[in-house]
Design an enzyme around this catalytic site. Sequence first.
Site, PDB file in Angstrom:
ATOM      1  N   CYS A 216      65.360   6.476  21.327  1.00 36.66           N
ATOM      2  CA  CYS A 216      66.616   7.056  20.849  1.00 36.66           C
ATOM      3  C   CYS A 216      67.775   6.810  21.808  1.00 36.66           C
ATOM      4  CB  CYS A 216      66.457   8.556  20.601  1.00 36.66           C
ATOM      5  SG  CYS A 216      66.339   9.528  22.108  1.00 36.66           S
TER       6      CYS A 216
ATOM      7  N   GLU B 186       0.844  -1.211   0.000  1.00 38.30           N
ATOM      8  CA  GLU B 186       0.000   0.000   0.000  1.00 38.30           C
ATOM      9  C   GLU B 186       0.875   1.255   0.000  1.00 38.30           C
ATOM     10  OE1 GLU B 186      -3.926  -1.538   2.504  1.00 38.30           O
ATOM     11  OE2 GLU B 186      -2.114  -0.965   3.565  1.00 38.30           O
TER      12      GLU B 186
ATOM     13  N   ASP C 206      24.000   9.380  22.149  1.00 35.34           N
ATOM     14  CA  ASP C 206      25.320   9.081  21.618  1.00 35.34           C
ATOM     15  C   ASP C 206      25.235   8.904  20.109  1.00 35.34           C
ATOM     16  OD1 ASP C 206      27.960   8.691  21.748  1.00 35.34           O
ATOM     17  OD2 ASP C 206      27.893   6.704  22.659  1.00 35.34           O
TER      18      ASP C 206
ATOM     19  N   GLU D 142      18.193  16.308  29.976  1.00 33.51           N
ATOM     20  CA  GLU D 142      17.920  15.585  28.726  1.00 33.51           C
ATOM     21  C   GLU D 142      18.898  14.430  28.574  1.00 33.51           C
ATOM     22  OE1 GLU D 142      18.394  18.401  25.542  1.00 33.51           O
ATOM     23  OE2 GLU D 142      17.426  19.991  26.689  1.00 33.51           O
TER      24      GLU D 142
ATOM     25  N   CYS E  62      62.176  12.191  27.656  1.00 25.23           N
ATOM     26  CA  CYS E  62      63.381  11.921  26.875  1.00 25.23           C
ATOM     27  C   CYS E  62      64.092  13.248  26.649  1.00 25.23           C
ATOM     28  CB  CYS E  62      62.966  11.307  25.545  1.00 25.23           C
ATOM     29  SG  CYS E  62      64.201  11.451  24.262  1.00 25.23           S
TER      30      CYS E  62
ATOM     31  N   SER F 165      30.289  22.434  22.002  1.00 22.10           N
ATOM     32  CA  SER F 165      30.199  21.163  22.719  1.00 22.10           C
ATOM     33  C   SER F 165      29.911  21.485  24.192  1.00 22.10           C
ATOM     34  CB  SER F 165      31.460  20.341  22.530  1.00 22.10           C
ATOM     35  OG  SER F 165      32.555  21.065  22.960  1.00 22.10           O
ATOM     36  N   LEU F 166      29.928  20.472  25.007  1.00 22.46           N
ATOM     37  CA  LEU F 166      29.557  20.662  26.413  1.00 22.46           C
ATOM     38  C   LEU F 166      30.699  20.248  27.321  1.00 22.46           C
ATOM     39  CD1 LEU F 166      26.024  19.008  26.267  1.00 22.46           C
ATOM     40  CD2 LEU F 166      26.498  21.442  26.534  1.00 22.46           C
TER      41      LEU F 166
ATOM     42  N   GLU G 198      20.398  15.524  17.349  1.00 19.34           N
ATOM     43  CA  GLU G 198      21.305  14.389  17.207  1.00 19.34           C
ATOM     44  C   GLU G 198      20.714  13.356  16.254  1.00 19.34           C
ATOM     45  OE1 GLU G 198      23.859  15.048  19.117  1.00 19.34           O
ATOM     46  OE2 GLU G 198      24.982  13.193  19.462  1.00 19.34           O
TER      47      GLU G 198
ATOM     48  N   LYS H 190      20.473  21.767  31.188  1.00 15.11           N
ATOM     49  CA  LYS H 190      20.482  23.109  30.601  1.00 15.11           C
ATOM     50  C   LYS H 190      19.654  24.035  31.480  1.00 15.11           C
ATOM     51  CE  LYS H 190      20.630  21.197  25.954  1.00 15.11           C
ATOM     52  NZ  LYS H 190      19.833  20.822  24.777  1.00 15.11           N
TER      53      LYS H 190
ATOM     54  N   LYS I 156      28.160  12.662  32.739  1.00 14.63           N
ATOM     55  CA  LYS I 156      28.384  11.386  32.048  1.00 14.63           C
ATOM     56  C   LYS I 156      28.143  10.201  32.973  1.00 14.63           C
ATOM     57  CE  LYS I 156      30.111  11.878  28.024  1.00 14.63           C
ATOM     58  NZ  LYS I 156      31.442  12.130  27.771  1.00 14.63           N
TER      59      LYS I 156
ATOM     60  N   CYS J 261      65.475  12.843  18.737  1.00 16.83           N
ATOM     61  CA  CYS J 261      64.742  11.609  19.045  1.00 16.83           C
ATOM     62  C   CYS J 261      63.695  11.405  17.953  1.00 16.83           C
ATOM     63  CB  CYS J 261      64.066  11.721  20.410  1.00 16.83           C
ATOM     64  SG  CYS J 261      62.935  10.350  20.728  1.00 16.83           S
TER      65      CYS J 261
ATOM     66  N   ARG K  72      28.247  18.890  12.467  1.00 18.68           N
ATOM     67  CA  ARG K  72      28.882  19.847  13.360  1.00 18.68           C
ATOM     68  C   ARG K  72      30.253  20.261  12.819  1.00 18.68           C
ATOM     69  NH1 ARG K  72      32.309  19.363  17.773  1.00 18.68           N
ATOM     70  NH2 ARG K  72      32.189  21.155  19.124  1.00 18.68           N
TER      71      ARG K  72
ATOM     72  N   ASP L  18       4.002   1.512  -1.015  1.00 22.18           N
ATOM     73  CA  ASP L  18       4.672   1.662  -2.310  1.00 22.18           C
ATOM     74  C   ASP L  18       3.727   2.225  -3.356  1.00 22.18           C
ATOM     75  OD1 ASP L  18       6.838  -1.252  -2.015  1.00 22.18           O
ATOM     76  OD2 ASP L  18       7.017   0.819  -1.311  1.00 22.18           O
TER      77      ASP L  18
ATOM     78  N   CYS M  20      65.441   6.675  26.965  1.00 25.01           N
ATOM     79  CA  CYS M  20      64.348   6.675  25.992  1.00 25.01           C
ATOM     80  C   CYS M  20      64.424   5.407  25.152  1.00 25.01           C
ATOM     81  CB  CYS M  20      64.460   7.915  25.114  1.00 25.01           C
ATOM     82  SG  CYS M  20      63.332   7.885  23.723  1.00 25.01           S
TER      83      CYS M  20
ATOM     84  N   TYR N 175      16.941  19.060  19.810  1.00 20.94           N
ATOM     85  CA  TYR N 175      17.083  19.553  21.183  1.00 20.94           C
ATOM     86  C   TYR N 175      17.588  20.986  21.332  1.00 20.94           C
ATOM     87  CZ  TYR N 175      21.801  17.621  20.386  1.00 20.94           C
ATOM     88  OH  TYR N 175      23.020  17.300  19.876  1.00 20.94           O
TER      89      TYR N 175
ATOM     90  N   LYS O  79      21.637  12.335  27.112  1.00 16.15           N
ATOM     91  CA  LYS O  79      22.662  12.725  26.145  1.00 16.15           C
ATOM     92  C   LYS O  79      22.780  11.603  25.129  1.00 16.15           C
ATOM     93  CE  LYS O  79      27.288  14.630  25.779  1.00 16.15           C
ATOM     94  NZ  LYS O  79      27.864  13.716  24.817  1.00 16.15           N
TER      95      LYS O  79
HETATM   96  S1  IVH Z   1      23.113  20.512  23.611  1.00 15.30           S
HETATM   97  C1  IVH Z   1      25.282  24.391  23.320  1.00 15.30           C
HETATM   98  N1  IVH Z   1      21.654  18.393  24.136  1.00 15.30           N
HETATM   99  O1  IVH Z   1      26.628  16.146  22.997  1.00 15.30           O
HETATM  100  C2  IVH Z   1      24.632  23.081  23.522  1.00 15.30           C
HETATM  101  N2  IVH Z   1      23.794  18.052  23.124  1.00 15.30           N
HETATM  102  O2  IVH Z   1      29.161  17.283  24.189  1.00 15.30           O
HETATM  103  C3  IVH Z   1      25.063  22.055  22.556  1.00 15.30           C
HETATM  104  N3  IVH Z   1      24.331  15.731  22.619  1.00 15.30           N
HETATM  105  O3  IVH Z   1      27.835  18.033  20.296  1.00 15.30           O
HETATM  106  C4  IVH Z   1      24.585  20.701  22.697  1.00 15.30           C
HETATM  107  N4  IVH Z   1      22.450  14.860  23.366  1.00 15.30           N
HETATM  108  O4  IVH Z   1      26.319  16.046  19.799  1.00 15.30           O
HETATM  109  C5  IVH Z   1      22.817  18.848  23.639  1.00 15.30           C
HETATM  110  N5  IVH Z   1      20.252  16.615  24.605  1.00 15.30           N
HETATM  111  C6  IVH Z   1      21.391  17.063  24.114  1.00 15.30           C
HETATM  112  C7  IVH Z   1      22.385  16.204  23.566  1.00 15.30           C
HETATM  113  C8  IVH Z   1      23.576  16.739  23.088  1.00 15.30           C
HETATM  114  C9  IVH Z   1      23.625  14.602  22.799  1.00 15.30           C
HETATM  115  C10 IVH Z   1      25.699  15.777  22.036  1.00 15.30           C
HETATM  116  C11 IVH Z   1      25.872  16.756  20.896  1.00 15.30           C
HETATM  117  C12 IVH Z   1      26.951  17.703  21.337  1.00 15.30           C
HETATM  118  C13 IVH Z   1      27.626  16.921  22.401  1.00 15.30           C
HETATM  119  C14 IVH Z   1      28.214  17.872  23.408  1.00 15.30           C
END
Ligand code: IVH
Length: 695
Positions: free
Chosen positions: A417, A42, A125, A121, A432, A89-90, A180, A296, A320, A438, A144, A44, A414, A232, A123
């Site tokens: 060397c 359906e 991966d 939130e 060293c 990044s964070l 993400e 945040k 983490k 070296c 990014r 398709d 070392c 996000y 995080k």
């Molecule tokens: S916020 C300025 N929210 O983690 C805020 N990042 O170490 C920028 N990530 O590069 C990121 N889940 O790839 C945000 N709920 C979330 C996330 C998230 C995964 C990743 C993202 C970022 C990295 C930062």
Amino acid sequence: MKDAKELTREEAEKELAELAAKIAKADNAYYQNDAPDLTDAEYDALKHRNSAIEALFPDLVRADSPSKRVGSAVQSKFNKIEHRFPMLSLGDVFSIEEVDDFVLGVKRFLNTAENIDFMAEPKIDGLSFSARYENGVFVSGATRGDGVVGEDITENLKTIKQLPLTLPVDAPKIMEVRGEVYMAKRDFLALNEKNTAEKKKLFANPRNAAAGSLRQLDPKVTAERKLSLWAYTWGEVSERQWQTQEQFFDKLKAWGFPTNPLNKVCHTLTEIEENFKQMMNIRADLPYDIDGIVYKVNSIELQNRLGFLTRTPRWAIAHKFPAEQAITRINDIRIQVGRTGALTPVADLEPVNVGGVLVSHATLHNEDEIKRKDFRIGDMVVVQRAGDVIPQVVEVKLDKRPANSKPYEFPTVCPECGAHAIREEDEAIRRCTGGLTCPAQAKERLKHFVSKDAFDIVGLGDKVIEEFFDDGILHSPADIFTLEERNGSTAPMLDLFAAVDSGLHIERRQGWGKLSAEKLFAAIKNRRQISMPRFIYALGIPQVGSATALLLAKNYNTFDNLQADMCARETAKLVTIDGIGAEMAKDIVEFFGEEHNLKVIENLRKYVTVEDYVNEEITDSPLSGKTVVFTGTLEKLTRAEAKSLAQKFGAKVAGSVSNHTDYVIVGANAGSKAKKAAELGIKTLSEDEFAEMVK
Ligand code: IVH
């Protein structure tokens, strides 16, 4: 149903709209709710009908047409997209105490005792993306990249059915949605199973699989992979219609973006901690990988006041999860020699699976750590991996120690060397003393020189550097720029001239060809002009990373200025730079004090032009380009907030008053700095006068 050919224009337009809605609904049921509401046949048939009508009425193809979701033309390389707002990044923390410190830091910066709400939130991966919408239509998507410039993955993103291709009319005219892209665990396993059957490369984990699938030059390949996304955050926005992160999620949902249902507002540290524990418990059962929780500040107004550090926001942090561990045997202990001569012990391990990744080497940190923990060859040990960091050996299983084992003796020469390896007093690291004689140090410096944040020369990877060094082709950075000239012609050699052809002929080496050699030469040529921060970073001055290199460029503007001051051991300016401490200043001056480093620089500059650094001017700000110093207690702003405001308006903030200072902002109970300003005749400002300048 009418044959497509018999449709009137109006009917076609109406039907295309219906088809787009039906297919979007089916996609949603399938991809978001995991509950298909149509059979494959359906589905398709709908797509087929859509294509048939579009072929007859090409001008009626909708911006959100389902046909746009299949990958289009193959690209030969990714185009670059400069982010209008950097993708940051964070900062990472690993304990609730550190989260507490973060929250306290936020309050201190804002000078408030009031409670602050945080959005917690999961995080994800995966890898982050930025999707740009103009007038409600998805126009471009980027990875990014280095945070400033990403890769154009517009077509690839379109193949992810969860991404809306249009936004409602009331959405901002310019709207960049960020989030993400990830691969669900199930889809990752299925992909690897398929690849095993087809004898193709396996991915180490879902993150790599997602990255490998999204960064495909042929978007059709991306389309075949099952990728998902969560939204996000945002980049450029023409009119912000939300006051909190929570309201932003509501908007995203209303616009059709997937937002993680586990995102949660936390009002207290206890709630933060409970949420963290709960997420850790359910982590293994989630259909996708998460590696921590992001906090945040919920209020956007407060986020704006908090602002940013060099690469990370002050208003967010990543908490983490604890590292994943496994037990295995140390087969051998090797010593690696780094760029600055540091000897680092590395354990060769019996390969072991740690949280889905095969680990066969791990760091043992340094001499003292080996002694303290008494790591020995043959020991069974606990190995751990946390996020992207190098796996580490954390503990010995003493009950499993073989009877004949001997304590490990750290070398005092070392291993590369043979020069003495010495330890300065109060240093944990043995180094060293061979310097650039070296080979290990020379190689590491070359690798650093061509690395991504330095000269970024594609084609000169670690392996190539090793080989070229060992074969006497490259010794020092300047040799890179004479490579083509020394290579001789890449044209096939005629026997007749064989005797006189003394070129290197990289193209005849194993793994090389005419094309790859020429590509390398082109990549090198491209870097004969280089930005000042990259050049400084590439030199490999101990302790000087990209952020410090940028600070130096901002404060000295030309490499000659920097070098002149450093060679004269003139540090007055250097030590007043906020972010450069006494230890670092010492390393920088020492670097320029060494003859062989100056020789390297001199040789390099025969081939390389270092661009002057032009400070970004907020020209209408009275503070732009000025150097300011704060002293005394400010009443309305915290010191940190004042500092970041001054920087935002183009000022450099120094820690002490000197002839280079333009303004001293004097708060209550100011002491010696105010006095010094008066002595040197430097203009002082009250807090209110300063506040006027940063309005
Ligand atoms: S916020 C300025 N929210 O983690 C805020 N990042 O170490 C920028 N990530 O590069 C990121 N889940 O790839 C945000 N709920 C979330 C996330 C998230 C995964 C990743 C993202 C970022 C990295 C930062």
